[in-house]
Design a protein around this motif. Structure first.
Motif, PDB file in Angstrom:
ATOM      1  N   ALA A 101      -1.589  16.364   8.899  1.00 32.67           N
ATOM      2  CA  ALA A 101      -1.952  16.259  10.310  1.00 32.67           C
ATOM      3  C   ALA A 101      -2.333  17.602  10.927  1.00 32.67           C
ATOM      4  O   ALA A 101      -3.240  17.694  11.765  1.00 32.67           O
ATOM      5  CB  ALA A 101      -0.806  15.620  11.093  1.00 32.67           C
ATOM      6  N   LYS A 102      -1.645  18.689  10.533  1.00 31.38           N
ATOM      7  CA  LYS A 102      -1.936  20.002  11.103  1.00 31.38           C
ATOM      8  C   LYS A 102      -3.291  20.533  10.648  1.00 31.38           C
ATOM      9  O   LYS A 102      -3.990  21.210  11.400  1.00 31.38           O
ATOM     10  CB  LYS A 102      -0.843  20.995  10.714  1.00 31.38           C
ATOM     11  CG  LYS A 102       0.483  20.756  11.422  1.00 31.38           C
ATOM     12  CD  LYS A 102       1.482  21.852  11.068  1.00 31.38           C
ATOM     13  CE  LYS A 102       2.801  21.640  11.802  1.00 31.38           C
ATOM     14  NZ  LYS A 102       3.798  22.708  11.474  1.00 31.38           N
ATOM     15  N   GLN A 103      -3.676  20.236   9.401  1.00 32.97           N
ATOM     16  CA  GLN A 103      -4.931  20.766   8.870  1.00 32.97           C
ATOM     17  C   GLN A 103      -6.138  19.876   9.158  1.00 32.97           C
ATOM     18  O   GLN A 103      -7.267  20.337   9.133  1.00 32.97           O
ATOM     19  CB  GLN A 103      -4.821  20.943   7.347  1.00 32.97           C
ATOM     20  CG  GLN A 103      -3.875  22.032   6.898  1.00 32.97           C
ATOM     21  CD  GLN A 103      -2.437  21.553   6.836  1.00 32.97           C
ATOM     22  OE1 GLN A 103      -2.184  20.358   6.911  1.00 32.97           O
ATOM     23  NE2 GLN A 103      -1.505  22.486   6.706  1.00 32.97           N
ATOM     24  N   SER A 104      -5.897  18.592   9.399  1.00 33.60           N
ATOM     25  CA  SER A 104      -7.010  17.638   9.469  1.00 33.60           C
ATOM     26  C   SER A 104      -7.018  16.858  10.786  1.00 33.60           C
ATOM     27  O   SER A 104      -6.049  16.186  11.121  1.00 33.60           O
ATOM     28  CB  SER A 104      -6.921  16.653   8.292  1.00 33.60           C
ATOM     29  OG  SER A 104      -7.810  15.584   8.439  1.00 33.60           O
ATOM     30  N   LYS A 105      -8.130  16.958  11.485  1.00 37.81           N
ATOM     31  CA  LYS A 105      -8.263  16.162  12.713  1.00 37.81           C
ATOM     32  C   LYS A 105      -8.357  14.674  12.371  1.00 37.81           C
ATOM     33  O   LYS A 105      -7.920  13.816  13.136  1.00 37.81           O
ATOM     34  CB  LYS A 105      -9.480  16.603  13.510  1.00 37.81           C
ATOM     35  CG  LYS A 105     -10.821  16.347  12.835  1.00 37.81           C
ATOM     36  CD  LYS A 105     -11.981  16.762  13.738  1.00 37.81           C
ATOM     37  CE  LYS A 105     -13.318  16.458  13.067  1.00 37.81           C
ATOM     38  NZ  LYS A 105     -14.474  16.827  13.919  1.00 37.81           N
TER      39      LYS A 105
END
Length: 456
Positions: free
Chosen positions: A58-62
Motif C-alpha cells: 500500500a505504501k509503494q503502490s497507489k
C-alpha cells in the motif's frame, strides 16, 4: 522493499497448481462426505493472501491503496446485501449465501492483486516469461492427465446420460471447459513465439494436446475454443505475410492452417458434434410426444396449419444453445420484476428467493446471476475493475492499431474474449474461482505488462 521476490513467485506460482487442486477436490467430492472441499479452503486462503499483499504494498503502490478502498466498499455492500436478504428471504441459507459471495469477490481480489504485483515487479523481473511458464505448466498438467486417463480408461464422463465426453480426473466439466478455453490461445502463443522453422514444430505439441482434451470434453465451448484460437492465429499470421517479418511466420502459418483443416475435418466425428445432434433428437422427440398428446379435435380444427415436426422453432434453437438455461433465466427475470425497488438496487442474494421445496438454483449465466444476486448497485461495483481494465486496453489499442498484428496481444485478447463469451452464455467463469484466476492473469498482463513491454 528488498528480498520480496518470493512473494511474487508464490503469488504467480499458484496458477500452475490449479489442476492439482481441482483433482484433489474431485477426490474429496467423490470419496468424502464433506460440504467443504480442499479447493474452497486453499483458494479462500489465496484470496486472503492477495488481500494481505495489497496491504503490504500500500505504501509503494497507489493501485494497492485504491484497491483496498474499493474492496472495503464492496465488502460493506455485500454485508448489507446479506443483512437485508436475511430479513427478506425465508428460508435463508446463510452458509450458501456467504459461499457464493466468496466466489463472486474472488475475481476482483485476484485481478487487483495481479495488477499490483505485476506493476511492482515488471521493472525487476521478466513477468511475461514467468507468467507464461506457470500457464504452460497448468496447461500441460491438464492435458497429460486428461489424455492419460482416457488411454487408461479411468477418465470420468462429462455427462451422466445420452451425451458423450470425458473430463479426466476433474469434477466439473463446465469449469474444466472454461479453463481449457482460456488456456488454449495462451498455450498456442508458445508456438507462435518459439517456432521460426519446421525444425521447431514440437513447440506446437502442448497446444495440440490441450486441443485434443478440449475436443474430447464433449462441450460446444471446448470445440469452439479450439477453432477460434486457430482462426485468430491464422488470420494474424496471414496478415503478417505482407510485412517484413513474413519469413519468420511461414512455418507457424502452415501448421496453423493444417491444424484448422484437421479440426474441421474431424468435427463431424467429435463428441461435441454428436452431442449437438443428440440434443436435437431429444428436442424433436419431445415435440413429437407433445403432438401425440394433443386432443384429436385440435388437428381437425386446424388441418391447414400442420407443419413438419422435424423443424426446430426459435425456442428449440435457444434451448440447443443455452442447454435449458433460458428456463431458469425466465424464472429469475420474473422474480426480479416483482421485487420491490430496494431489492432491485441491493440484489436478491444467492439464487433469488428459494424454498424448501424449490432449493437454490443458479441460471449458470454469470452476468445474469451476478446482476440478479447483487442488484444494480452491486453489479456496478463488481464490474468496475473489469470496465477500467477493458477501457484502458481499448484506448491503448485505438492509439496503436498495430497491436492487431501482435501475436501476444491477440492471443491474450482471444483468451479474454472467450472467457467473457463463456461467462455470458454458459457461466462457470466469474462464479468459479478455479477458472477466474486464469482470466485475472490474462487481463492483468494486458493491462500492466504488454504495452509497457513494447515501449521498453
Amino acid at each position: 522493499m528488498k528480498n520480496t521476490y518470493w512473494l511474487f513467485f508464490l503469488f504467480v506460482g499458484f496458477i500452475s497448481i490449479q489442476p492439482i487442486i481441482d483433482m484433489l477436490t474431485t477426490y474429496m467430492v467423490l470419496n468424502m462426505d464433506s460440504g467443504l472441499s480442499i479447493g474452497v479452503v486453499i483458494r479462500f486462503l489465496y484470496m486472503i493472501f492477495a488481500g494481505v499483499l495489497l496491504l503490504v504494498f500500500a505504501k509503494q503502490s497507489k493501485w494497492a491503496r485504491y484497491s483496498i478502498i474499493y474492496l472495503i466498499v464492496f465488502a460493506l455492500f455485500l454485508g448489507l446485501n446479506i443483512y437485508l436478504n436475511h430479513q427478506w428471504k425465508d428460508p435463508y441459507y446463510i452458509g450458501q449465501e456467504i459461499k457464493f459471495f466468496n466466489k463472486v469477490v474472488y475475481m476482483n481480489v485476484t485481478l487487483l492483486g495481479m495488477i499490483v504485483m505485476f506493476s511492482h515487479y515488471r521493472s525487476s523481473l521478466d513477468v511475461k516469461r514467468i507468467l507464461s511458464k506457470n500457464l504452460l505448466t497448468a496447461s500441460l498438467i491438464i492435458s497429460i492427465v486428461f489424455i492419460g486417463t482416457m488411454l487408461t480408461g479411468t477418465a470420468l464422463e462429462s455427462y451422466q446420460y445420452n451425451k458423450i465426453g470425458f473430463k479426466g480426473w476433474f469434477y466439473a466439466a463446465n469449469e474444466l471447459g472454461a479453463t481449457i478455453a482460456i488456456l488454449l490461445p495462451l498455450t498456442l502463443l508458445l508456438a507462435l513465439d518459439k517456432v521460426r522453422s519446421f525444425s521447431k514444430a514440437y513447440y506446437w505439441i502442448p497446444f495440440i494436446l490441450l486441443a485434443i482434451s478440449s475436443i474430447m470434453l464433449g462441450t460446444k465451448v471446448g470445440l469452439g475454443a479450439v477453432i477460434l484460437s486457430l482462426v485468430v492465429a491464422t488470420v494474424v499470421l496471414f496478415a503478417k505475410l505482407f510485412t517484413n517479418k513474413r519469413s519468420l511466420i511461414k512455418a507457424n502459418l502452415v501448421i496453423s492452417i493444417l491444424l484448422l483443416i484437421v479440426t474441421g475435418a474431424t468435427t463431424p466425428i467429435s463428441p461435441a458434434y454428436k452431442n449437438t445432434y443428440t440434443h436435437i433428437d431429444m428436442l424433436e422427440a419431445k415435440k413429437e410426444k407433445t403432438k401425440q398428446e394433443k386432443p384429436e379435435k385440435k388437428e381437425k380444427e386446424k388441418p391447414a396449419k400442420k407443419k413438419k415436426e422435424s423443424n426446430l422453432d426459435d425456442k428449440d434453437i435457444q434451448n440447443l444453445i443455452l442447454s435449458s438455461r433460458e428456463q431458469f433465466l425466465a424464472h429469475h427475470k420474473e422474480e426480479y420484476a416483482k421485487a420491490p425497488i430496494a431489492r432491485k438496487m441491493i440484489g436478491m442474494g444467492f439464487s433469488g428467493d428459494y424454498t424448501k421445496q424449490l432449493p437454490p438454483k443458479m441460471i449458470e449465466m454469470d452476468f445474469y446471476d451476478l446482476f440478479f444476486s447483487l442488484g444494480i448497485i452491486g453489479f456496478l461495483l463488481w464490474v468496475l475493475p473489469l470496465l477500467l481494465v477493458g477501457l484502458t486496453v481499448l484506448v491503448r489499442l485505438f492509439k496503436d492499431p498495430s497491436q492487431l498484428l501482435d501475436e501476444s496481444f491477440m492471443m491474450y485478447s482471444t483468451a479474454i474474449v472467450l472467457a467473457l463469451g463463456i461467462a455470458f452464455v454458459a457461466g462457470h467463469v466469474f462464479t468459479a474461482p478455479a477458472v477466474t484466476i486464469y482470466f485475472a492473469a490474462a487481463a492483468a498482463y494486458l493491462f500492466v505488462i504488454h504495452f509497457k513491454q513494447r515501449q521498453a
